[in-house]
Design a protein around this motif. Sequence first.
Motif, PDB file in Angstrom:
ATOM      1  N   LEU A 194       9.611  78.311 -21.621  1.00  0.00           N
ATOM      2  CA  LEU A 194       9.513  77.302 -20.567  1.00  0.00           C
ATOM      3  C   LEU A 194       8.622  76.167 -21.064  1.00  0.00           C
ATOM      4  O   LEU A 194       7.427  76.367 -21.315  1.00  0.00           O
ATOM      5  N   GLU A 195       9.176  74.980 -21.192  1.00  0.00           N
ATOM      6  CA  GLU A 195       8.427  73.802 -21.617  1.00  0.00           C
ATOM      7  C   GLU A 195       8.055  72.983 -20.379  1.00  0.00           C
ATOM      8  O   GLU A 195       8.906  72.718 -19.529  1.00  0.00           O
ATOM      9  N   ILE A 196       6.788  72.577 -20.299  1.00  0.00           N
ATOM     10  CA  ILE A 196       6.242  71.986 -19.075  1.00  0.00           C
ATOM     11  C   ILE A 196       5.740  70.574 -19.344  1.00  0.00           C
ATOM     12  O   ILE A 196       5.048  70.326 -20.344  1.00  0.00           O
ATOM     13  N   LYS A 197       6.084  69.660 -18.444  1.00  0.00           N
ATOM     14  CA  LYS A 197       5.523  68.318 -18.495  1.00  0.00           C
ATOM     15  C   LYS A 197       4.994  67.937 -17.115  1.00  0.00           C
ATOM     16  O   LYS A 197       5.445  68.460 -16.094  1.00  0.00           O
ATOM     17  N   GLN A 198       4.037  67.007 -17.093  1.00  0.00           N
ATOM     18  CA  GLN A 198       3.431  66.602 -15.829  1.00  0.00           C
ATOM     19  C   GLN A 198       4.394  65.796 -14.959  1.00  0.00           C
ATOM     20  O   GLN A 198       4.470  65.991 -13.752  1.00  0.00           O
ATOM     21  N   SER A 199       5.122  64.858 -15.559  1.00  0.00           N
ATOM     22  CA  SER A 199       6.025  63.974 -14.821  1.00  0.00           C
ATOM     23  C   SER A 199       7.095  63.470 -15.778  1.00  0.00           C
ATOM     24  O   SER A 199       6.982  63.674 -16.997  1.00  0.00           O
ATOM     25  N   PRO A 200       8.129  62.784 -15.285  1.00  0.00           N
ATOM     26  CA  PRO A 200       9.171  62.273 -16.188  1.00  0.00           C
ATOM     27  C   PRO A 200       8.647  61.316 -17.254  1.00  0.00           C
ATOM     28  O   PRO A 200       9.252  61.197 -18.320  1.00  0.00           O
ATOM     29  N   ARG A 201       7.537  60.647 -16.998  1.00  0.00           N
ATOM     30  CA  ARG A 201       7.020  59.677 -17.976  1.00  0.00           C
ATOM     31  C   ARG A 201       6.074  60.314 -18.997  1.00  0.00           C
ATOM     32  O   ARG A 201       5.599  59.643 -19.914  1.00  0.00           O
TER      33      ARG A 201
ATOM     34  N   PRO B 181      16.462  82.471 -27.942  1.00  0.00           N
ATOM     35  CA  PRO B 181      15.783  82.383 -26.644  1.00  0.00           C
ATOM     36  C   PRO B 181      16.511  81.476 -25.665  1.00  0.00           C
ATOM     37  O   PRO B 181      17.215  80.537 -26.049  1.00  0.00           O
ATOM     38  N   VAL B 182      16.316  81.771 -24.389  1.00  0.00           N
ATOM     39  CA  VAL B 182      16.781  80.895 -23.316  1.00  0.00           C
ATOM     40  C   VAL B 182      15.707  79.834 -23.107  1.00  0.00           C
ATOM     41  O   VAL B 182      14.542  80.170 -22.884  1.00  0.00           O
ATOM     42  N   LEU B 183      16.079  78.567 -23.170  1.00  0.00           N
ATOM     43  CA  LEU B 183      15.121  77.471 -23.070  1.00  0.00           C
ATOM     44  C   LEU B 183      15.183  76.845 -21.679  1.00  0.00           C
ATOM     45  O   LEU B 183      16.255  76.473 -21.197  1.00  0.00           O
ATOM     46  N   HIS B 184      14.002  76.730 -21.041  1.00  0.00           N
ATOM     47  CA  HIS B 184      13.882  76.111 -19.728  1.00  0.00           C
ATOM     48  C   HIS B 184      12.927  74.921 -19.826  1.00  0.00           C
ATOM     49  O   HIS B 184      12.051  74.876 -20.691  1.00  0.00           O
ATOM     50  N   SER B 185      13.079  73.994 -18.892  1.00  0.00           N
ATOM     51  CA  SER B 185      12.180  72.847 -18.796  1.00  0.00           C
ATOM     52  C   SER B 185      11.722  72.698 -17.347  1.00  0.00           C
ATOM     53  O   SER B 185      12.505  72.905 -16.421  1.00  0.00           O
ATOM     54  N   LEU B 186      10.443  72.369 -17.167  1.00  0.00           N
ATOM     55  CA  LEU B 186       9.898  72.188 -15.830  1.00  0.00           C
ATOM     56  C   LEU B 186       9.033  70.936 -15.793  1.00  0.00           C
ATOM     57  O   LEU B 186       8.123  70.775 -16.613  1.00  0.00           O
ATOM     58  N   THR B 187       9.315  70.049 -14.842  1.00  0.00           N
ATOM     59  CA  THR B 187       8.491  68.877 -14.579  1.00  0.00           C
ATOM     60  C   THR B 187       7.759  69.104 -13.264  1.00  0.00           C
ATOM     61  O   THR B 187       8.375  69.451 -12.259  1.00  0.00           O
TER      62      THR B 187
ATOM     63  N   HIS C 229       7.606  59.776  -7.899  1.00  0.00           N
ATOM     64  CA  HIS C 229       6.804  59.366  -6.735  1.00  0.00           C
ATOM     65  C   HIS C 229       5.552  60.224  -6.578  1.00  0.00           C
ATOM     66  O   HIS C 229       4.916  60.202  -5.521  1.00  0.00           O
ATOM     67  N   ASN C 230       5.224  60.998  -7.613  1.00  0.00           N
ATOM     68  CA  ASN C 230       4.039  61.851  -7.633  1.00  0.00           C
ATOM     69  C   ASN C 230       4.095  62.964  -6.590  1.00  0.00           C
ATOM     70  O   ASN C 230       3.071  63.406  -6.070  1.00  0.00           O
ATOM     71  N   ARG C 231       5.308  63.423  -6.299  1.00  0.00           N
ATOM     72  CA  ARG C 231       5.505  64.576  -5.428  1.00  0.00           C
ATOM     73  C   ARG C 231       5.981  65.749  -6.270  1.00  0.00           C
ATOM     74  O   ARG C 231       6.622  65.555  -7.309  1.00  0.00           O
ATOM     75  N   TYR C 232       5.683  66.952  -5.811  1.00  0.00           N
ATOM     76  CA  TYR C 232       6.175  68.120  -6.531  1.00  0.00           C
ATOM     77  C   TYR C 232       7.696  68.081  -6.620  1.00  0.00           C
ATOM     78  O   TYR C 232       8.381  67.770  -5.634  1.00  0.00           O
TER      79      TYR C 232
END
Length: 241
Positions: free
Chosen positions: A188-195, A212-218, A223-226
Amino acid sequence: MPNSYFRFKQFTVHQDRSAMKVCTDACIQGAFTARYLAGRAVPVQQVLDIGAGTGLLALMLAQQLPAAAITGIELDAAAAGQAAENFAASPWATRLQVTQTDVRYMPAARQYDCIITNPPFYEGSLQSSNVLRNQAMHATTLGYAELLDAIATHLAADGLFSVLLPYAAFGTFRQLAAAPGFFSQEILEIKQSPRHDYFRTVGIFSRVTTSPVLHSLTIYDEHNRYTPEFTALLKEYYLYL
């Protein structure tokens, strides 16, 4: 100053005596790992949390894995004591325990179905003047190779482990893990926001060779919402989701 406690839907984490406080990326690791384990055909029975800190990860797994007995080990005595208090105050006190010890010297008295760890992140980087925070954040007492040795010692042959690392360090860790025969199953690769660029990676490893199964999570949208994906992952835990 960070809050002295963090309240979740089913438990509270007091953290004033721990160098490492509750953070979003650790919550993501706990939720992602719990979801993966809960979806397996064979229930997890024995879990080891290396570097338990406040007990956050153990508590998140206990909430979702009703058959699991979870042992946390923590080097710092104050943090271990606080984790024990957090465990005792939770709904799963009978399935949670913590020991103040160094995993490098822990006897291999039991093999665990799953090991979860949010280890010291940084090897060879600039440290602060806070000794306990350095111990928690920097590999001053437990490097990646030593961590993998400990996992190899305590993990059952068919077991798996979950690790949270900086995105930039994960590739190196993955190569090191292959030497003792551990291969990533889910990433699972994690970023804070799209930018933003990716900044953390959760990896689930076992001794099974596979792609491996690759996932991404922002975490936040533009708009700074979850994001809906973050909300879906953490809604069982976060008080206001």
